[in-house]
Scaffold this motif. Structure first.
Motif, PDB file in Angstrom:
ATOM      1  N   LEU A   1      95.765 -21.185  -8.661  1.00 44.91           N
ATOM      2  CA  LEU A   1      96.604 -20.025  -8.483  1.00 44.91           C
ATOM      3  C   LEU A   1      96.273 -18.841  -9.438  1.00 44.91           C
ATOM      4  O   LEU A   1      96.336 -17.758  -8.850  1.00 44.91           O
ATOM      5  N   ARG A   2      96.283 -18.977 -10.681  1.00 43.34           N
ATOM      6  CA  ARG A   2      96.571 -17.795 -11.701  1.00 43.34           C
ATOM      7  C   ARG A   2      95.443 -17.610 -12.023  1.00 43.34           C
ATOM      8  O   ARG A   2      95.323 -16.924 -12.411  1.00 43.34           O
ATOM      9  N   CYS A   3      94.378 -18.522 -11.152  1.00 43.54           N
ATOM     10  CA  CYS A   3      93.407 -17.621 -11.397  1.00 43.54           C
ATOM     11  C   CYS A   3      92.673 -16.609 -10.498  1.00 43.54           C
ATOM     12  O   CYS A   3      92.026 -15.132 -10.802  1.00 43.54           O
ATOM     13  N   LEU A   4      93.585 -16.475  -9.262  1.00 42.75           N
ATOM     14  CA  LEU A   4      93.307 -15.593  -8.473  1.00 42.75           C
ATOM     15  C   LEU A   4      94.598 -14.168  -8.313  1.00 42.75           C
ATOM     16  O   LEU A   4      93.677 -12.669  -8.318  1.00 42.75           O
ATOM     17  N   ASN A   5      95.116 -14.448  -9.677  1.00 44.26           N
ATOM     18  CA  ASN A   5      95.606 -13.015 -10.250  1.00 44.26           C
ATOM     19  C   ASN A   5      95.138 -12.601 -11.717  1.00 44.26           C
ATOM     20  O   ASN A   5      95.701 -12.050 -12.822  1.00 44.26           O
ATOM     21  N   LEU A   6      94.068 -13.756 -11.807  1.00 44.45           N
ATOM     22  CA  LEU A   6      93.361 -13.566 -14.160  1.00 44.45           C
ATOM     23  C   LEU A   6      94.175 -13.630 -14.119  1.00 44.45           C
ATOM     24  O   LEU A   6      93.855 -12.704 -15.511  1.00 44.45           O
ATOM     25  N   LEU A   7      95.471 -14.560 -14.601  1.00 42.34           N
ATOM     26  CA  LEU A   7      96.759 -14.570 -15.892  1.00 42.34           C
ATOM     27  C   LEU A   7      95.662 -16.342 -15.874  1.00 42.34           C
ATOM     28  O   LEU A   7      95.741 -16.086 -17.273  1.00 42.34           O
ATOM     29  N   GLU A   8      94.750 -16.639 -15.774  1.00 42.16           N
ATOM     30  CA  GLU A   8      93.509 -16.855 -15.897  1.00 42.16           C
ATOM     31  C   GLU A   8      92.170 -17.093 -15.560  1.00 42.16           C
ATOM     32  O   GLU A   8      91.925 -16.521 -14.503  1.00 42.16           O
ATOM     33  N   GLU A   9      91.270 -16.224 -16.958  1.00 46.13           N
ATOM     34  CA  GLU A   9      90.026 -16.099 -16.202  1.00 46.13           C
ATOM     35  C   GLU A   9      89.116 -17.661 -16.256  1.00 46.13           C
ATOM     36  O   GLU A   9      89.320 -17.861 -17.190  1.00 46.13           O
ATOM     37  N   PRO A  10      88.774 -17.508 -15.487  1.00 44.94           N
ATOM     38  CA  PRO A  10      87.562 -18.322 -14.270  1.00 44.94           C
ATOM     39  C   PRO A  10      86.530 -18.461 -15.874  1.00 44.94           C
ATOM     40  O   PRO A  10      86.207 -18.023 -15.652  1.00 44.94           O
ATOM     41  N   THR A  11      86.340 -19.867 -15.565  1.00 41.00           N
ATOM     42  CA  THR A  11      85.330 -19.898 -16.791  1.00 41.00           C
ATOM     43  C   THR A  11      84.011 -19.779 -15.846  1.00 41.00           C
ATOM     44  O   THR A  11      82.690 -19.646 -16.424  1.00 41.00           O
ATOM     45  N   ASP A  12      83.794 -19.949 -14.572  1.00 40.98           N
ATOM     46  CA  ASP A  12      83.198 -19.926 -13.535  1.00 40.98           C
ATOM     47  C   ASP A  12      83.077 -19.141 -12.482  1.00 40.98           C
ATOM     48  O   ASP A  12      84.665 -19.718 -11.948  1.00 40.98           O
ATOM     49  N   GLY A  13      82.065 -18.527 -11.370  1.00 43.64           N
ATOM     50  CA  GLY A  13      82.443 -18.637 -10.128  1.00 43.64           C
ATOM     51  C   GLY A  13      83.348 -16.987  -9.762  1.00 43.64           C
ATOM     52  O   GLY A  13      83.644 -16.257 -11.062  1.00 43.64           O
ATOM     53  N   LYS A  14      83.543 -16.949  -7.982  1.00 46.45           N
ATOM     54  CA  LYS A  14      84.266 -15.623  -8.327  1.00 46.45           C
ATOM     55  C   LYS A  14      85.482 -14.995  -7.799  1.00 46.45           C
ATOM     56  O   LYS A  14      85.080 -16.169  -7.059  1.00 46.45           O
ATOM     57  N   VAL A  15      86.370 -14.514  -8.303  1.00 49.71           N
ATOM     58  CA  VAL A  15      87.453 -13.682  -6.931  1.00 49.71           C
ATOM     59  C   VAL A  15      86.922 -12.512  -6.658  1.00 49.71           C
ATOM     60  O   VAL A  15      86.608 -12.003  -7.075  1.00 49.71           O
ATOM     61  N   TYR A  16      87.193 -12.494  -5.091  1.00 51.96           N
ATOM     62  CA  TYR A  16      87.314 -11.357  -4.545  1.00 51.96           C
ATOM     63  C   TYR A  16      88.890 -11.208  -3.469  1.00 51.96           C
ATOM     64  O   TYR A  16      89.115 -11.585  -3.443  1.00 51.96           O
ATOM     65  N   PHE A  17      88.682  -9.905  -4.202  1.00 54.91           N
ATOM     66  CA  PHE A  17      90.215  -9.286  -3.612  1.00 54.91           C
ATOM     67  C   PHE A  17      90.200  -8.044  -2.252  1.00 54.91           C
ATOM     68  O   PHE A  17      89.388  -7.541  -3.016  1.00 54.91           O
ATOM     69  N   LYS A  18      89.992  -8.807  -1.193  1.00 53.88           N
ATOM     70  CA  LYS A  18      89.503  -7.102  -0.104  1.00 53.88           C
ATOM     71  C   LYS A  18      87.940  -6.608  -0.571  1.00 53.88           C
ATOM     72  O   LYS A  18      87.709  -6.022  -0.574  1.00 53.88           O
ATOM     73  N   GLU A  19      86.749  -8.494  -0.773  1.00 53.18           N
ATOM     74  CA  GLU A  19      85.957  -8.621  -1.077  1.00 53.18           C
ATOM     75  C   GLU A  19      85.232  -7.251  -2.485  1.00 53.18           C
ATOM     76  O   GLU A  19      84.373  -7.232  -2.257  1.00 53.18           O
TER      77      GLU A  19
END
Ligand SMILES: Nc1ncnc2c1ncn2[C@@H]1O[C@H](COP(=O)(O)OP(=O)(O)O)[C@@H](O)[C@H]1O
Ligand SMILES: [Mg+2]
Lengths: 220, 246
Positions: free
Chosen positions: B50-68
């Motif tokens: 959940l915290r990766c989705l708003n970047l409270l945690e920075e993902p180590t790898d992979g992507k998160v898209y908000f409305k593409e």
């Protein structure tokens, strides 16, 4: 005792002037030291590695060398560095005291900010506040509660610390003592008077500080 | 793979803390208006996801898209994206240094430049909706846990987010306050809000969700409609987890 009363009758205004110098020097030192310390603390907590490293070194050096040495350093160095400003001894000492205090105060500020719950940062960020607003509207107002008492403590120790400035005769309480002692040869008596004044001031201030601390915890 | 209805999407999301790999490749998409529950054992990576989705945690790898829009590419302002992604925490995290009302209007007035009077009006309407109007001028220390959590929800809603993330919003509450918070969340889902909620309230999850994700050991082990997940789970890990909590 008679001698002390006699001293007081004649030299009390001089002590008062010295006390005024001490308070003035301490207050300006703590206020400017807080501004500078805040800046150093922000560098230290920031993301830029180089600034972090510089801030760390700054703090370590200032805490790892004697204050008196730092006073000499600025007293000798500043006029050489900025000869066109023709800085007075007092100005040099003030800069030195400020720089010295900023190292300690930046630690106070950092600790105060660090004591704010991590969840507050996260909540503030999660609603989309800019990093600046997170700091100014959420974190700092809460950190002030931790910082303020420690800053008052710093003021109290600065009051004692400014006595070092008497080495340069910049007109604070210890300078007053030196002047009185050399004029009257009543070393011990004139010293006692200065001591009583120092103690009265610091004791009163620390009692006031206790009151302030209680206030701050009640409002939690 | 563009779909105008997708609000949040992750692609092969990884997160490690030092040597500990907490998320091991999570790909999923949350559609507009969808209510998705995340269940799973403690330590499985639900909060981290959940915290990766708003970047409270920075993902180590992979992507998160908000409305593409890729929000992990560090191009746009993260704060801007976060304004559209509301989050509610287990520990409320309301701001103790300001009144209830100021908690709510802080971000709209600061970041969206909504005029104070208008922000207040909107805030009062929201506070009324969750039964906190009479507390508007109180400081949060006067509120119960349930009230704090309702305030936290309103604070997030005041930014008109397009999706709300809830991380165990009732886990820190006394039992008698769980209901009041769940009913506010249920209200939100009914109003068409897109919701992603990590919860241990299985009955609630089953009732409100369109879809349930079972996250365990850093991956989505199983996902499906609530009836399927709760009545005939397929993955052994899901079966084991549900047999322990139900
Ligand atoms: N900031 C962090 N630093 C180190 N480890 C963390 C951190 N946050 C979470 N973890 C670890 O990641 C794992 C998953 O945690 P979390 O996402 O909170 O799981 P869940 O919400 O499913 O209980 C746990 O082992 C936890 O200890
Ligand atoms: Mg969790």
């Amino acid at each position: 005792m008679d001698k002390i009363i006699g001293l007081l009758e004649k030299y009390f205004p001089m002590y008062l002037e010295g006390l005024w110098g001490t308070l003035w020097l301490s207050a300006v030192t703590v206020v400017l030291g807080t501004v500078l310390g805040m800046f150093v603390a922000l560098l230290r907590m920031g993301k830029v590695k180089v600034f972090k490293w510089i801030a760390d070194a700054y703090i370590e050096v200032l805490r790892g060398t004697p204050t008196l040495l730092q006073l000499y350093f600025f007293w000798i160095g500043l006029p050489k560095l900025l000869p066109f400003l023709s800085l007075s001894d007092t100005a040099c000492i003030l800069v030195a005291m400020t720089v010295n205090a900023s190292a300690y105060i930046s630690e106070i500020i950092r600790a105060g900010i660090g004591a704010v719950d991590r969840g507050q940062w996260e909540a503030a960020r999660s609603i989309g506040l800019s990093e600046t607003h997170v700091m100014t509207h959420v974190i700092l107002p809460q950190a002030v509660k931790n910082i303020l008492p420690a800053l008052c403590n710093e003021f109290i120790s600065t009051i004692k610390g400014t006595s070092l400035a008497s080495v340069f005769f910049v007109g604070e309480l210890m300078t007053a003592y030196k002047t009185v002692a050399s004029a009257t040869f009543l070393q011990m008596q004139s010293l006692l008077i200065a001591g009583v004044i120092y103690f009265t001031i610091t004791f009163t201030l620390s009692k006031l500080l206790k009151l302030l601390e209680r206030r701050l915890t009640v409002s939690d | 793979m563009t779909d105008n209805n997708i609000i949040l999407r992750t692609e092969n999301l990884h997160k490690s803390f030092g040597k500990l790999e907490v998320l091991k490749g999570i790909s999923t998409a949350i559609h507009k208006g969808e209510v998705v529950s995340i269940i799973g054992p403690s330590g499985g990576g639900k909060s981290t996801f959940l915290r990766c989705l708003n970047l409270l945690e920075e993902p180590t790898d992979g992507k998160v898209y908000f409305k593409e829009q890729d929000i992990t590419d560090r191009k746009g302002s993260i704060a801007k994206f976060r304004q559209s992604i509301g989050m509610v925490f287990q520990n409320f995290n309301v701001f103790p240094n300001m009144t209830v009302l100021d908690n709510v209007i802080l971000a709209p007035t600061l970041e969206k430049k909504v005029p104070k009077a208008q922000a207040r009006e909107e805030a009062m309407a929201l506070l009324t909706r969750v039964g906190l109007a009479d507390k508007a001028d109180e400081y949060p220390r006067k509120l119960s846990g349930g009230q704090k959590q309702r305030l936290a929800i309103v604070r997030a809603m005041a930014m008109h987010p397009e999706v709300m993330l809830f991380d165990e919003p009732t886990s820190a509450l006394d039992p008698e306050m769980v209901k009041e918070v769940l009913s506010v969340i249920e209200d939100l889902t009914r109003s068409g809000m897109t919701v992603l909620i990590v919860t241990h309230e299985m009955g609630f999850a089953r009732e409100v969700s369109d879809r349930v994700l079972f996250i365990c050991d850093g991956v989505i082990k199983e996902e499906g409609g609530p009836d399927q997940i709760f009545t005939c789970p397929r993955d052994p890990a899901t079966i084991k987890f549900l047999s322990m909590v139900l």
